[in-house]
Enzyme design. Structure first.
Site, PDB file in Angstrom:
ATOM      1  N   ARG A 293     -11.599  18.713  41.910  1.00 45.08           N
ATOM      2  CA  ARG A 293     -12.305  19.670  42.758  1.00 45.08           C
ATOM      3  C   ARG A 293     -11.272  20.465  43.552  1.00 45.08           C
ATOM      4  NH1 ARG A 293     -14.112  19.226  48.299  1.00 45.08           N
ATOM      5  NH2 ARG A 293     -13.649  16.980  48.219  1.00 45.08           N
ATOM      6  N   CYS A 295     -10.843  22.697  46.287  1.00 42.24           N
ATOM      7  CA  CYS A 295     -11.580  23.102  47.485  1.00 42.24           C
ATOM      8  C   CYS A 295     -10.788  24.236  48.149  1.00 42.24           C
ATOM      9  CB  CYS A 295     -11.736  21.913  48.422  1.00 42.24           C
ATOM     10  SG  CYS A 295     -12.729  22.241  49.881  1.00 42.24           S
TER      11      CYS A 295
END
Length: 321
Positions: A293, A295
């Site tokens: 992920r 971010c």
């Protein structure tokens, strides 16, 4: 290999001191199809490393890059080159001395020659360096690949490479001349306060109160500073964290990762390669199969909708959305 595409590929040859250190600035970038370390500019046929280092062959350590100019133009290669060398030192590069380590640009056609001259003149006029720019611009000649153990040396011997590069003084020199207070003041005029604090000072914008955390429109995300393509809407997903999240970058070579021990935590920071903008962090709690992920702060990004990619010069990325 796609033979149709390969017909448009070109060669670029650069000398900037130890060829180990001239591979990493260019690798993994979109449109770069190969980088070979070798020797060029001299008269001895099939020289060895020891012969070249003795300064008796006339050859210079160099890298030869195979690239697609439609994806990664020569002008961008030149930008990377200048930001990878000391262009004021004709006697070598950093602690490597002698003519075999001199900086030079070897052009393969008239267009490359003209672009190299123009980029050199622009650097001279910028006043970034107080000394004269001494990099020679010369016609390319026979290029001899170096011994196999020199190819991709940073991958085969990563620890030794890191010690060598750090000890050479190259990185500290580049940081001193390419990340200056003057540069940041110019950026401050172009960016919003939040964009500046995030990209330049590693700040984090508020979750759920930023521009792209819930964006569902197809398009391309580029670096707010340089315009370098970074992420595709195809890889964006709702992680529920309040910031735009992506399962992968558009191209691995556009992202740099660093260990981050700030705020009493151990995280992996991600930065853009071209502008060195702080983007955010990458975590291992993303969707499968990759499980990552990314971010990212909205303030680090500019979003270009799919229907505007052509007019803004990003048409080649339409197939990646």
């Amino acid at each position: 290999m796609n033979n149709t595409h390969s017909e448009s590929w070109r060669k670029a040859t650069f000398a900037g001191g130890c060829f180990w250190c001239m591979v990493t600035p260019f690798e993994e970038l979109p449109g770069i199809h190969g980088i070979v370390s070798g020797y060029t500019g001299g008269t001895t046929e099939n020289p060895t490393y020891e012969e070249v280092c003795s300064d008796t062959t006339g050859h210079t350590e160099a890298v030869q890059i195979t690239y697609d100019p439609e994806i990664f133009p020569y002008s961008k290669l030149l930008d990377i080159y200048w930001k990878s060398v000391d262009p004021t030192d004709a006697g070598g590069q950093f602690h490597d001395r002698g003519s075999s380590y001199r900086p030079a640009i070897f052009y393969h056609d008239e267009q490359q020659r003209e672009e190299a001259i123009a980029s050199k003149e622009a650097l001279e006029q910028s006043g970034r360096f107080s000394k004269q720019i001494v990099v020679e611009i010369e016609p390319a000649s026979v290029f001899y690949p170096a011994e196999e153990y020199h190819q991709d040396y940073h991958l085969k011997n990563p620890l030794r490479y890191k010690y060598y590069r750090h000890g050479s003084g190259r990185d500290s020199f580049l940081q001193q001349h390419w990340n200056t207070p003057k540069d940041k003041e110019e950026l401050r005029k172009k960016l919003t306060p939040m964009q500046f604090e995030v990209t330049q000072n590693n700040a984090t914008e508020p979750p759920f109160r930023n521009e792209f955390y819930d964006n569902a429109e197809p398009g391309l995300y580029v670096d707010i500073v340089s315009g370098e393509p970074l992420f595709s809407s195809r890889d964006q997903f709702d992680a529920g964290c309040g910031w735009p999240s992506f399962s992968q970058p558009l191209h691995g070579g556009s992202i740099m990762e660093h260990q981050d021990y700030s705020h009493g935590m151990h995280r992996i920071e991600v930065r853009s390669r071209e502008a060195d903008s702080h983007l955010g962090h990458v975590f291992d709690d993303g969707p499968k199969p990759g499980g990552l992920r990314y971010c990212i702060n909205s303030a680090s990004l500019r979003f270009i909708p799919k229907d505007r990619l052509e007019e803004e010069g990003y048409g080649r990325y339409l197939s990646e959305l």
